[in-house]
Design an enzyme around this catalytic site. Structure first.
Site, PDB file in Angstrom:
ATOM      1  N   CYS A  79      39.899  51.569  57.984  1.00 25.24           N
ATOM      2  CA  CYS A  79      40.761  52.916  58.357  1.00 25.24           C
ATOM      3  C   CYS A  79      41.538  51.237  59.428  1.00 25.24           C
ATOM      4  CB  CYS A  79      39.399  53.191  58.402  1.00 25.24           C
ATOM      5  SG  CYS A  79      40.125  55.159  59.458  1.00 25.24           S
ATOM      6  N   HIS A 168      36.377  54.825  53.952  1.00 23.04           N
ATOM      7  CA  HIS A 168      34.944  53.935  54.939  1.00 23.04           C
ATOM      8  C   HIS A 168      34.215  53.705  53.420  1.00 23.04           C
ATOM      9  CE1 HIS A 168      36.093  54.389  58.972  1.00 23.04           C
ATOM     10  NE2 HIS A 168      36.523  55.631  58.465  1.00 23.04           N
ATOM     11  N   GLU A 170      31.672  52.146  53.708  1.00 25.94           N
ATOM     12  CA  GLU A 170      30.095  51.709  54.595  1.00 25.94           C
ATOM     13  C   GLU A 170      29.352  53.165  54.758  1.00 25.94           C
ATOM     14  OE1 GLU A 170      33.179  51.500  56.089  1.00 25.94           O
ATOM     15  OE2 GLU A 170      33.232  52.770  57.879  1.00 25.94           O
TER      16      GLU A 170
HETATM   17  N1  LIG Z   1      38.243  56.393  60.519  1.00 27.02           N
HETATM   18  C1  LIG Z   1      39.775  55.900  61.133  1.00 27.02           C
HETATM   19  O1  LIG Z   1      39.168  54.356  61.957  1.00 27.02           O
HETATM   20  C2  LIG Z   1      40.713  56.125  62.188  1.00 27.02           C
HETATM   21  C3  LIG Z   1      41.041  55.436  61.984  1.00 27.02           C
HETATM   22  C4  LIG Z   1      42.502  56.251  63.712  1.00 27.02           C
HETATM   23  N2  LIG Z   1      43.124  56.918  63.364  1.00 27.02           N
HETATM   24  C5  LIG Z   1      43.567  54.795  64.197  1.00 27.02           C
HETATM   25  O2  LIG Z   1      44.599  55.449  64.068  1.00 27.02           O
HETATM   26  O3  LIG Z   1      42.590  53.911  64.715  1.00 27.02           O
END
Ligand SMILES: NC(=O)CC[C@H](N)C(=O)O
Length: 192
Positions: A79, A168, A170
């Site tokens: 992410c 994710h 995890e």
């Molecule tokens: N769950 C996440 O890691 C979201 C990422 C976050 N929206 C970003 O732009 O960094």
């Protein structure tokens, strides 16, 4: 195998728990001196990429981590971690920029900010995927292998030592993605 987890902000504790379930030794990187401890692989967790990018620079972790990745350190970015690795961020600045992908942040809009899916991941079969205000990959370079898509959008990819997921791993009990990463890291350690 020792895995370092970047622990400046975000979902680093969950990665630690996932590594515990794999009985894999791990420690957290919070400041420059933590990088002195040897490790074989690195995890960049989810969270807020802008904040993490700023902290990486402020704490002088940015250059040494970028150098390690460019030298072949196996890295998993989930992410926000994916965003940190991308060499192009739409409508924003890139951070480590070690991976040849272009990402769109918060790409599913406010309503669809968080959702679950189940999609094929490489040769691993169908994997449950949890997305939280997730990015997706809009463009990949020629050396990037696309591993998973949802709704036609790229949500997991690999370029050599770098593995990224927009979701994710995890946060689910399914351990196939982390096992894939640990195998990748073990292969790299053997070649060293
Ligand atoms: N769950 C996440 O890691 C979201 C990422 C976050 N929206 C970003 O732009 O960094």
């Amino acid at each position: 195998m020792v895995v370092a987890v970047l622990a400046l902000q975000g979902a680093f504790a969950e990665h630690g728990q996932m590594l515990d379930r794999q009985k894999t030794e791990h420690f957290e990187i919070r400041q420059k001196k933590d990088l002195k401890r040897p490790f074989d692989a690195l995890i960049l967790p989810g969270g807020e990429s802008t904040v993490m990018g700023k902290l990486l620079r402020d704490l002088e972790l940015f250059e040494p981590i970028r150098e390690k990745i460019n030298a072949g350190m196996p890295v998993l970015g989930t992410c926000a971690g994916l965003i940190l690795l991308a060499n192009e961020v739409e409508e924003g600045n890139s951070h480590l920029g070690t991976m040849d992908i272009c990402v769109r942040r918060n790409a599913y809009g406010r309503q669809l900010g968080s959702f679950c899916a189940e999609e094929e991941f490489g040769t691993l079969g169908k994997i449950p995927m949890v997305f939280i205000r997730a990015p997706y990959i809009v463009k990949t370079g020629s050396h990037v292998e696309i591993l998973a898509k949802t709704g036609g959008r790229i949500v997991a990819a690999r370029q050599g030592n770098q593995l990224v997921t927009a979701f994710h791993p995890e946060l689910t009990e399914d351990d196939r993605v982390i096992r894939y990463f640990l195998q990748m890291a073990a292969g790299a350690a053997e070649r060293r």
